[in-house]
Design an enzyme around this catalytic site. Structure first.
Site, PDB file in Angstrom:
ATOM      1  N   LYS A  75       0.850  -1.202   0.000  1.00  0.00           N
ATOM      2  CA  LYS A  75       0.000   0.000   0.000  1.00  0.00           C
ATOM      3  C   LYS A  75       0.881   1.247   0.000  1.00  0.00           C
ATOM      4  CE  LYS A  75      -3.823   1.981   2.740  1.00  0.00           C
ATOM      5  NZ  LYS A  75      -4.643   1.823   3.952  1.00  0.00           N
ATOM      6  N   SER A 150      -9.565   1.761   3.189  1.00  0.00           N
ATOM      7  CA  SER A 150      -8.755   2.517   2.271  1.00  0.00           C
ATOM      8  C   SER A 150      -7.736   1.674   1.503  1.00  0.00           C
ATOM      9  CB  SER A 150      -8.009   3.617   3.031  1.00  0.00           C
ATOM     10  OG  SER A 150      -7.122   3.057   3.974  1.00  0.00           O
ATOM     11  N   SER A 174      -9.556  -0.506   7.447  1.00  0.00           N
ATOM     12  CA  SER A 174      -9.034  -0.378   6.083  1.00  0.00           C
ATOM     13  C   SER A 174      -8.358  -1.603   5.488  1.00  0.00           C
ATOM     14  CB  SER A 174      -8.058   0.798   6.004  1.00  0.00           C
ATOM     15  OG  SER A 174      -8.772   1.988   5.855  1.00  0.00           O
TER      16      SER A 174
HETATM   17  N1  GLN Z   1     -12.797   4.087   6.748  1.00  0.00           N
HETATM   18  C1  GLN Z   1     -12.162   4.542   7.947  1.00  0.00           C
HETATM   19  C2  GLN Z   1     -11.777   5.987   7.826  1.00  0.00           C
HETATM   20  O1  GLN Z   1     -12.093   6.537   6.840  1.00  0.00           O
HETATM   21  C3  GLN Z   1     -10.985   3.676   8.267  1.00  0.00           C
HETATM   22  C4  GLN Z   1      -9.794   4.037   7.489  1.00  0.00           C
HETATM   23  C5  GLN Z   1      -8.609   3.194   7.823  1.00  0.00           C
HETATM   24  O2  GLN Z   1      -8.719   2.169   8.503  1.00  0.00           O
HETATM   25  N2  GLN Z   1      -7.462   3.682   7.406  1.00  0.00           N
HETATM   26  O3  GLN Z   1     -11.186   6.566   8.690  1.00  0.00           O
END
Ligand code: GLN
Length: 488
Positions: A75, A150, A174
């Site tokens: 990532k 994400s 994420s």
């Molecule tokens: N969807 C969550 C957010 O927008 C989690 C994101 C993540 O785990 N990086 O913060």
């Protein structure tokens, strides 16, 4: 088996072929590169690839090492020395990593070849990968839909056979949420199990690096290699790393699995609910005992998460100011103009929203009402889990309330997007470990089948048991073997 089939293999299957010299590391990289070239126009999972360094690493690879010659997609929020490190943000569009993240140092020492940086929501803020400043990634099961986020690029690449395995990061879901929506395995280790050194910080008390893979065994393999204390990260846990792999096989007789009643309320898609009921019955047939449990503060998890995560993000992102990090706005009139325009041009709308929210909840007069209160709720959530884990070994729930949604469907409604994490972010607040594994398909939501994810949660440092339970379920089912056809 032809060379074209290599990218679809699990890490473990590929390891065998490499060790028996049936294929060479160079052939693997070449086949994977061809697959990526063929499929990228459809899914957009990658932000950068460096074929030349991957080929040189392949030529030098020792296939007898634990991950010898196996390419891993990373990532784009995790540093791989010399490679772009953009977090899918405009402000870092020209940035390259100056050093390897500890997880990457360990991957390389185990013989793996980091190959390709994957797309993500900008600075890991989002649940759909639509917040990438570069491009959206598409779900390989239905190209009209999001892959989740994400770590959407990592999940889509693994699902589409455009990566053998991948590393993502999970702050509130994420890794697990995109794994669920793309039908792959995603593991969020306990807080501190894997070093965060070299991971661009979003919310430092919640962030963890973890694997996205095609099997539970592969997730165990990646965790095995990356876990362990690191002097560069004072929050990494100084606890021995168990041999997850040799302990993967286990009998579920006598294992107690809790169903948190707050996670099975209204709002869950009927097909997701049905898949979970079938999974529960499956666990019983494997000898586990199911018990209903309660996590009474569940309703407050999203609120607490979005206060704590934004507060930490507002502080962490202060370094992207065009002086310490980041591309600069041209011809500033003065210092304030420099900061203002650099950040105005560099950050996308969701990142700005989070910085503003986070600054607000930390500001004098609001600190007690929001930030401090959210920290108290965090303690209550932590205690909820501690209490239920006195009586059960693990918890199961859907990973997400619904299967993948359509691209664009939620982008105008941030609150609705935040609800995608409703079952995942409490684990980050509590610091426990969790995994999402495939447990069925929704047939009614779209003309195409959409994967459904089963989340399993275990106490902090309970990865051995977590992986055993996930592996036992996976061995008894074949959801994880289905692959998308990738026709649009
Ligand atoms: N969807 C969550 C957010 O927008 C989690 C994101 C993540 O785990 N990086 O913060």
């Amino acid at each position: 088996m032809t060379l074209r089939d290599l990218p679809g293999l699990t890490m473990t299957a590929l390891q065998e072929l490499l060790r028996s010299r049936a294929v060479s590391p160079r052939e693997v990289i070449t086949a994977l590169h061809e697959r990526i070239e063929g499929i990228e126009p459809k899914i957009g999972a990658y932000l950068s690839l460096d074929l030349q360094s991957a080929l040189s690493a392949a030529d030098a690879a020792d296939v007898n090492l634990p991950l010898g010659g196996i390419p891993i997609a990373v990532k784009d929020t995790i540093s791989v020395r010399g490679q772009p490190l953009t977090c899918a943000s405009n402000i870092l569009r020209n940035h390259r990593a100056l050093y390897d993240a500890t997880a990457v140092v360990r991957l390389k020492a185990a013989g793996a070849i980091p190959f390709g940086k994957t797309n993500m929501d900008e600075f890991a803020m989002g649940s759909s990968t639509e917040n990438s400043s570069v491009k959206p990634t598409r779900n390989p099961w239905d190209l009209e839909r999001v892959p989740g986020g994400s770590s959407g690029g990592s999940a889509a690449a693994v699902a589409a056979g455009a990566a053998i395995g991948s590393l993502g990061s999970d702050t509130g879901g994420s890794i697990r949420q995109p794994a669920a929506l793309c039908g792959v395995v995603g593991l969020k280790p306990s807080y501190g199990r894997v070093s965060r050194y070299g991971l661009v910080a979003f919310a430092s008390s919640l962030d963890q690096i973890g694997p996205l893979t095609k099997s539970v065994q592969d997730a165990a393999l990646l965790l095995q290699v990356t876990a362990g204390v690191d002097p560069q990260d004072s929050t990494s846990l100084d606890e021995p790393v168990p041999d997850y792999l040799s302990r993967l096989e286990s009998d579920l007789h006598g294992v107690r699995i809790g169903l948190p009643k707050e996670y099975f309320r209204a709002g869950i898609d009927p097909e997701v609910k049905a898949a979970l009921a079938t999974a529960g019955a499956h666990f019983e047939s494997l000898g586990a005992e199911l018990v209903e449990v309660s996590l009474p503060h569940t309703d407050y998890a999203i609120d607490a998460y979005y206060i704590i995560a934004t507060a930490e993000a507002s502080a962490n992102l202060a370094r992207f100011d065009g002086v310490r990090y980041g591309s600069r706005a041209e011809n500033p009139a003065n210092l304030l103009d420099h900061y203002g325009r650099t950040r105005e041009q560099g950050f996308g709308p969701e990142v700005k929203r989070r910085i503003i929210l986070g600054t607000y909840v930390l500001s004098s007069g609001y600190y007690d009402a929001f930030y401090l209160r959210a920290q108290k709720v965090r303690t209550l959530i932590r205690r909820d889990f501690a209490r239920v884990f006195e009586n059960v070994d693990a918890l199961i729930s859907p990973t997400t309330p619904e299967p993948a949604f359509k691209i664009g469907e939620r982008s105008a409604d941030p609150l609705r997007m935040y609800l995608a994490d409703i079952f995942t972010n409490a684990a980050n607040l509590a610091g426990i470990c969790g995994i999402s594994i495939p447990c069925g398909f929704a047939e009614n939501a779209s003309a195409k089948p959409l994967p459904i994810g089963l989340q399993i949660l275990c106490p902090a440092l309970g990865e051995t048991r977590l992986l055993q339970i996930a592996h036992a379920y996976e061995q008894a089912t074949d959801w994880h073997r289905r692959r998308p056809t990738l026709t649009s």
